[in-house]
Design an enzyme around this catalytic site. Structure first.
Site, PDB file in Angstrom:
ATOM      1  N   LYS A 225     -14.942 -23.219  -0.202  1.00 37.66           N
ATOM      2  CA  LYS A 225     -16.120 -22.481  -0.644  1.00 37.66           C
ATOM      3  C   LYS A 225     -16.051 -22.051  -2.112  1.00 37.66           C
ATOM      4  O   LYS A 225     -14.995 -22.037  -2.745  1.00 37.66           O
ATOM      5  CB  LYS A 225     -16.369 -21.305   0.291  1.00 37.66           C
ATOM      6  N   ARG A 265     -11.911 -22.162  10.231  1.00 37.43           N
ATOM      7  CA  ARG A 265     -12.781 -23.354  10.242  1.00 37.43           C
ATOM      8  C   ARG A 265     -12.589 -24.096   8.936  1.00 37.43           C
ATOM      9  O   ARG A 265     -12.901 -23.586   7.865  1.00 37.43           O
ATOM     10  CB  ARG A 265     -14.229 -22.888  10.377  1.00 37.43           C
TER      11      ARG A 265
HETATM   12  N1  LIG Z   1     -19.196 -19.850  11.745  1.00 39.07           N
HETATM   13  C1  LIG Z   1     -19.429 -20.430  10.540  1.00 39.07           C
HETATM   14  N2  LIG Z   1     -20.028 -21.635  10.464  1.00 39.07           N
HETATM   15  C2  LIG Z   1     -20.238 -22.216   9.246  1.00 39.07           C
HETATM   16  N3  LIG Z   1     -20.872 -23.411   9.163  1.00 39.07           N
HETATM   17  C3  LIG Z   1     -21.093 -23.979   7.933  1.00 39.07           C
HETATM   18  C4  LIG Z   1     -20.636 -23.342   6.776  1.00 39.07           C
HETATM   19  C5  LIG Z   1     -20.853 -23.950   5.426  1.00 39.07           C
HETATM   20  O1  LIG Z   1     -20.979 -25.291   5.445  1.00 39.07           O
HETATM   21  P1  LIG Z   1     -19.729 -26.342   5.550  1.00 39.07           P
HETATM   22  O2  LIG Z   1     -19.736 -26.835   6.934  1.00 39.07           O
HETATM   23  O3  LIG Z   1     -20.045 -27.408   4.593  1.00 39.07           O
HETATM   24  O4  LIG Z   1     -18.501 -25.572   5.236  1.00 39.07           O
HETATM   25  N4  LIG Z   1     -20.015 -22.160   6.837  1.00 39.07           N
HETATM   26  C6  LIG Z   1     -19.819 -21.571   8.058  1.00 39.07           C
HETATM   27  C7  LIG Z   1     -19.183 -20.273   8.184  1.00 39.07           C
HETATM   28  O5  LIG Z   1     -18.829 -19.629   7.184  1.00 39.07           O
HETATM   29  N5  LIG Z   1     -19.001 -19.766   9.426  1.00 39.07           N
END
Ligand SMILES: Nc1nc2ncc(COP(=O)(O)O)nc2c(=O)[nH]1
Length: 286
Positions: A225, A265
């Site tokens: 990020k 994640r």
């Molecule tokens: N629970 C959760 N889900 C997410 N899904 C996508 C992204 C941003 O997109 P990416 O899949 O490209 O990282 N960030 C989050 C997050 O911070 N928390």
């Protein structure tokens, strides 16, 4: 209310107390850090299996980029992208979560074998989401979110980011329980990068114990990020691209594991799996 479900394993998920690694498979052409690479179902399922082989405990499948300013995908397209990948991974015995803001996609993903609904809006984007997840009786990620915006900075205004995020997460948790989702099925997430600037994200990572004190398993998603790019930017240089932030991501994974997060994640699993193992070994030696 039965308390037996207050164990991750009772819900088909990794145990709440162990810091699982959630690998990311974005079936999108435009996600900020890996857009387009897994847009084909076969490639996406293979990538998910590769991440499991590298140490992922579960795989988060998303079909719609959530980066600021991304245009929304229509429901049929999101279903076309996501459901075959969820089904293909679940058929291989992989624990799958579905990353969606749409109730219909969540319901169809659960039917296809997803065991967790990961909604970055915490149920705010689609009024049908909470009743749908309640009826499906699956765990639900409640992430801190302040709405869609082309200008994320306009939402990233805080007097005290920790206090306000805790307050807003408590409000969402109450709404989710009022909507019929058992408290034992809630996972919380600070929403790093969503309506937050780098100082806000760093403050939230610095205070993960206070987020844990909300009393539900904590998911931390710092992977690649912008705030990591901010930290890594040398004087007068430009921030490193998202794909060069995996070591920094693993550093946050170690911090999250050390402070008792349920899961991290990440897009690149191997480094984070090693970081989490080190954190566990250190705890074991304490
Ligand atoms: N629970 C959760 N889900 C997410 N899904 C996508 C992204 C941003 O997109 P990416 O899949 O490209 O990282 N960030 C989050 C997050 O911070 N928390």
């Amino acid at each position: 209310m039965s308390t037996t479900i207050d164990r991750g394993t009772a819900l088909g998920l990794p145990e709440w107390d162990r810091c699982a690694v959630m690998g990311v498979v974005n079936v999108t052409p435009d996600s900020f850090s890996d857009g387009g690479r897994w847009f084909d179902t076969t490639a996406a399922v293979k990538h998910g299996l590769d991440l499991v082989a590298e140490g992922a405990d579960l795989i988060d499948v998303g079909g719609e980029s959530t980066r600021p300013g991304a245009t929304r995908v229509d429901e049929d397209e999101e279903l076309r992208r996501v459901i075959p990948v969820v089904r293909g991974l679940a058929a291989e015995g992989v624990t799958v979560s579905v990353d969606t803001m749409r109730a219909t996609v969540a319901a169809r993903a659960v039917d296809a074998g997803a065991l967790l609904v990961n909604d970055v809006s915490g149920g705010l984007a689609d009024p049908a989401m909470i009743p749908t997840v309640a009826a499906a009786e699956v765990p639900f990620v409640v992430m801190h979110w302040r709405g869609f915006s082309d200008n994320m900075n306009s939402l990233a205004v805080y007097d005290d980011v920790l206090r306000e995020v805790l307050t807003e997460l408590r409000t969402r948790m109450e709404a989710v329980v009022d909507g019929g989702i058992a408290p034992e099925r809630i996972v919380i997430d600070p929403g790093l990068g969503f309506a937050k600037l780098a100082p806000h994200d760093l403050a939230l990572v610095a205070h993960l114990p206070e987020l844990r004190a909300l009393g539900r398993p904590l998911l931390v998603a710092a992977s690649r990020k912008r705030f990591l790019g901010h930290v890594l930017t040398r004087e007068g240089a430009t921030p490193p691209p998202a794909r060069e932030r995996d070591a920094a991501t693993a550093a946050v994974s170690a911090i999250a594991a050390h402070t008792g997060a349920w899961a991290v994640r990440v897009h690149e699993v191997r480094a984070t799996a090693d970081a989490v193992r080190v954190a566990r070994a250190v705890e074991g030696a304490a």
